[in-house]
Design a protein around this motif. Structure first.
Motif, PDB file in Angstrom:
ATOM      1  N   VAL A 150       0.855  -1.195   0.000  1.00  0.00           N
ATOM      2  CA  VAL A 150       0.000   0.000   0.000  1.00  0.00           C
ATOM      3  C   VAL A 150       0.887   1.240   0.000  1.00  0.00           C
ATOM      4  O   VAL A 150       0.658   2.206  -0.735  1.00  0.00           O
ATOM      5  N   MET A 151       1.925   1.220   0.816  1.00  0.00           N
ATOM      6  CA  MET A 151       2.817   2.374   0.924  1.00  0.00           C
ATOM      7  C   MET A 151       3.523   2.636  -0.400  1.00  0.00           C
ATOM      8  O   MET A 151       3.663   3.770  -0.835  1.00  0.00           O
ATOM      9  N   ARG A 152       3.923   1.543  -1.055  1.00  0.00           N
ATOM     10  CA  ARG A 152       4.573   1.703  -2.360  1.00  0.00           C
ATOM     11  C   ARG A 152       3.626   2.348  -3.364  1.00  0.00           C
ATOM     12  O   ARG A 152       4.003   3.246  -4.115  1.00  0.00           O
ATOM     13  N   SER A 153       2.363   1.899  -3.354  1.00  0.00           N
ATOM     14  CA  SER A 153       1.384   2.472  -4.294  1.00  0.00           C
ATOM     15  C   SER A 153       1.150   3.939  -4.001  1.00  0.00           C
ATOM     16  O   SER A 153       0.900   4.724  -4.903  1.00  0.00           O
ATOM     17  N   LEU A 154       1.202   4.290  -2.716  1.00  0.00           N
ATOM     18  CA  LEU A 154       1.018   5.697  -2.356  1.00  0.00           C
ATOM     19  C   LEU A 154       2.157   6.533  -2.925  1.00  0.00           C
ATOM     20  O   LEU A 154       1.957   7.628  -3.427  1.00  0.00           O
ATOM     21  N   ILE A 155       3.364   5.986  -2.865  1.00  0.00           N
ATOM     22  CA  ILE A 155       4.538   6.706  -3.368  1.00  0.00           C
ATOM     23  C   ILE A 155       4.445   6.846  -4.887  1.00  0.00           C
ATOM     24  O   ILE A 155       4.640   7.912  -5.451  1.00  0.00           O
ATOM     25  N   ASP A 156       4.113   5.728  -5.559  1.00  0.00           N
ATOM     26  CA  ASP A 156       4.040   5.751  -7.038  1.00  0.00           C
ATOM     27  C   ASP A 156       2.751   6.378  -7.521  1.00  0.00           C
ATOM     28  O   ASP A 156       2.589   6.616  -8.709  1.00  0.00           O
ATOM     29  N   ASN A 157       1.797   6.551  -6.592  1.00  0.00           N
ATOM     30  CA  ASN A 157       0.465   7.009  -6.975  1.00  0.00           C
ATOM     31  C   ASN A 157      -0.171   6.020  -7.957  1.00  0.00           C
ATOM     32  O   ASN A 157      -0.909   6.391  -8.865  1.00  0.00           O
ATOM     33  N   SER A 158       0.174   4.751  -7.796  1.00  0.00           N
ATOM     34  CA  SER A 158      -0.352   3.735  -8.706  1.00  0.00           C
ATOM     35  C   SER A 158      -1.506   3.014  -8.022  1.00  0.00           C
ATOM     36  O   SER A 158      -1.744   3.197  -6.838  1.00  0.00           O
ATOM     37  N   THR A 159      -2.214   2.174  -8.769  1.00  0.00           N
ATOM     38  CA  THR A 159      -3.288   1.434  -8.124  1.00  0.00           C
ATOM     39  C   THR A 159      -2.720   0.132  -7.590  1.00  0.00           C
ATOM     40  O   THR A 159      -1.718  -0.376  -8.087  1.00  0.00           O
ATOM     41  N   LEU A 160      -3.381  -0.402  -6.594  1.00  0.00           N
ATOM     42  CA  LEU A 160      -2.924  -1.657  -6.005  1.00  0.00           C
ATOM     43  C   LEU A 160      -3.495  -2.817  -6.805  1.00  0.00           C
ATOM     44  O   LEU A 160      -4.682  -2.834  -7.112  1.00  0.00           O
ATOM     45  N   GLU A 161      -2.676  -3.775  -7.119  1.00  0.00           N
ATOM     46  CA  GLU A 161      -3.155  -4.947  -7.860  1.00  0.00           C
ATOM     47  C   GLU A 161      -4.289  -5.627  -7.114  1.00  0.00           C
ATOM     48  O   GLU A 161      -4.177  -5.895  -5.920  1.00  0.00           O
ATOM     49  N   ASP A 162      -5.366  -5.922  -7.825  1.00  0.00           N
ATOM     50  CA  ASP A 162      -6.471  -6.753  -7.315  1.00  0.00           C
ATOM     51  C   ASP A 162      -7.078  -6.325  -5.987  1.00  0.00           C
ATOM     52  O   ASP A 162      -7.823  -7.085  -5.401  1.00  0.00           O
ATOM     53  N   SER A 163      -6.733  -5.159  -5.456  1.00  0.00           N
ATOM     54  CA  SER A 163      -7.207  -4.933  -4.088  1.00  0.00           C
ATOM     55  C   SER A 163      -8.435  -4.032  -4.032  1.00  0.00           C
ATOM     56  O   SER A 163      -9.176  -4.055  -3.066  1.00  0.00           O
ATOM     57  N   ASN A 164      -8.633  -3.202  -5.081  1.00  0.00           N
ATOM     58  CA  ASN A 164      -9.747  -2.249  -5.079  1.00  0.00           C
ATOM     59  C   ASN A 164      -9.713  -1.264  -3.926  1.00  0.00           C
ATOM     60  O   ASN A 164     -10.721  -0.675  -3.592  1.00  0.00           O
ATOM     61  N   ILE A 165      -8.580  -1.111  -3.282  1.00  0.00           N
ATOM     62  CA  ILE A 165      -8.516  -0.117  -2.213  1.00  0.00           C
ATOM     63  C   ILE A 165      -8.360   1.255  -2.861  1.00  0.00           C
ATOM     64  O   ILE A 165      -7.493   1.457  -3.699  1.00  0.00           O
ATOM     65  N   ASP A 166      -9.236   2.172  -2.498  1.00  0.00           N
ATOM     66  CA  ASP A 166      -9.183   3.516  -3.050  1.00  0.00           C
ATOM     67  C   ASP A 166      -8.138   4.313  -2.273  1.00  0.00           C
ATOM     68  O   ASP A 166      -8.323   4.630  -1.105  1.00  0.00           O
ATOM     69  N   LEU A 167      -7.042   4.617  -2.939  1.00  0.00           N
ATOM     70  CA  LEU A 167      -5.952   5.293  -2.232  1.00  0.00           C
ATOM     71  C   LEU A 167      -6.338   6.696  -1.786  1.00  0.00           C
ATOM     72  O   LEU A 167      -5.752   7.248  -0.877  1.00  0.00           O
ATOM     73  N   GLN A 168      -7.355   7.275  -2.449  1.00  0.00           N
ATOM     74  CA  GLN A 168      -7.799   8.597  -2.019  1.00  0.00           C
ATOM     75  C   GLN A 168      -8.410   8.509  -0.621  1.00  0.00           C
ATOM     76  O   GLN A 168      -8.178   9.351   0.231  1.00  0.00           O
ATOM     77  N   VAL A 169      -9.190   7.443  -0.407  1.00  0.00           N
ATOM     78  CA  VAL A 169      -9.788   7.233   0.917  1.00  0.00           C
ATOM     79  C   VAL A 169      -8.674   7.097   1.955  1.00  0.00           C
ATOM     80  O   VAL A 169      -8.744   7.616   3.058  1.00  0.00           O
ATOM     81  N   LEU A 170      -7.619   6.411   1.547  1.00  0.00           N
ATOM     82  CA  LEU A 170      -6.486   6.222   2.449  1.00  0.00           C
ATOM     83  C   LEU A 170      -5.836   7.571   2.779  1.00  0.00           C
ATOM     84  O   LEU A 170      -5.246   7.752   3.832  1.00  0.00           O
ATOM     85  N   GLY A 171      -5.966   8.520   1.859  1.00  0.00           N
ATOM     86  CA  GLY A 171      -5.311   9.813   2.048  1.00  0.00           C
ATOM     87  C   GLY A 171      -6.108  10.820   2.851  1.00  0.00           C
ATOM     88  O   GLY A 171      -5.599  11.877   3.174  1.00  0.00           O
TER      89      GLY A 171
END
Length: 233
Positions: A150-171
């Motif tokens: 998750v942290m890596r995706s936040l850094i790359d601003n990429s989506t997480l494989e297969d997880s459907n976690i909305d990184l905006q919600v995480l932010g």
């Protein structure tokens, strides 16, 4: 038997919110989970926001009001953390409001699943338009290595494989319950507006060995017609 209930600190940054703060505070005072402290941090408001908060103080001694010179919302949240005495921390913006069982729902999720952070989706209210912005992943527990992903995706601003976690919600600073012990001396960055929380999140995630995503726990996020992003400044 009954477990000892934890104190939960609810931190509300306030700046000229006189139109909304009454609804916000009412929604917090009416929480089904009663063991809360309500920390209102006023960022040098020039309207009567604080007079309204003081009215509430008369009949609810769980409220604490902290006033400071205007220095921005990140500072307000940080001051709230500095003063929080609870084992858990929860942020609510002064123009938003929460459903009666919001805190109880988050807390039950946290305790049942033995996690350090619970992230929830939000209900976005824009005039008459209501959109549920959830994590699209049902209920999902992540541990150690998955958290690093998750942290890596936040850094790359990429989506997480297969997880459907909305990184905006995480932010979002709000819509999560987090254990105070993992916050330690981590604070929000002052000069970063929109992604301000992603950075704070990184450090906190680094301390959390187990986190939980839930679709929606009862946070109502209000967008005002004049500017969708005004809340982030």
């Amino acid at each position: 038997g009954l477990c000892v209930m934890d104190l939960i600190s609810i931190i509300i940054p306030v700046y000229n919110a006189s139109k909304y703060i009454e609804r916000c505070l009412k929604s917090i005072i009416e929480q089904t989970y009663k063991i809360i402290e309500i920390i209102v941090v006023d960022d040098g408001s020039t309207d009567n926001s604080i007079d309204i908060a003081k009215e509430f103080l008369k009949f609810d001694n769980r409220i604490r009001i902290i006033q400071k010179k205007n220095s921005g919302v990140s500072d307000s949240r940080n001051l709230g953390i500095d003063n929080a005495q609870g084992e858990w921390i929860c942020f609510v913006d002064s123009d938003d409001y929460i459903e009666k069982d919001y805190v109880e729902t988050l807390y039950n999720y946290a305790i049942k699943n033995d996690v350090y952070i619970v992230y929830s989706g939000i209900r976005v209210i824009n005039g008459t338009e209501v959109t549920l912005k959830t994590n699209n992943c049902g209920t999902k527990i992540l541990e150690n290595d998955s958290i690093k992903d998750v942290m890596r995706s936040l850094i790359d601003n990429s989506t997480l494989e297969d997880s459907n976690i909305d990184l905006q919600v995480l932010g979002y600073p709000f819509t999560k319950l987090l254990k105070k012990s993992i916050v330690k001396d981590i604070r929000f960055e002052r000069d970063i507006s929109i992604r301000e929380d992603a950075l704070c999140n990184m450090d906190v995630l680094d301390n959390a060995h187990k986190i939980l995503f839930v679709e929606y726990a009862g946070y109502n996020y209000i967008i005002h017609s004049n500017s969708a992003m005004e809340k982030f400044h």
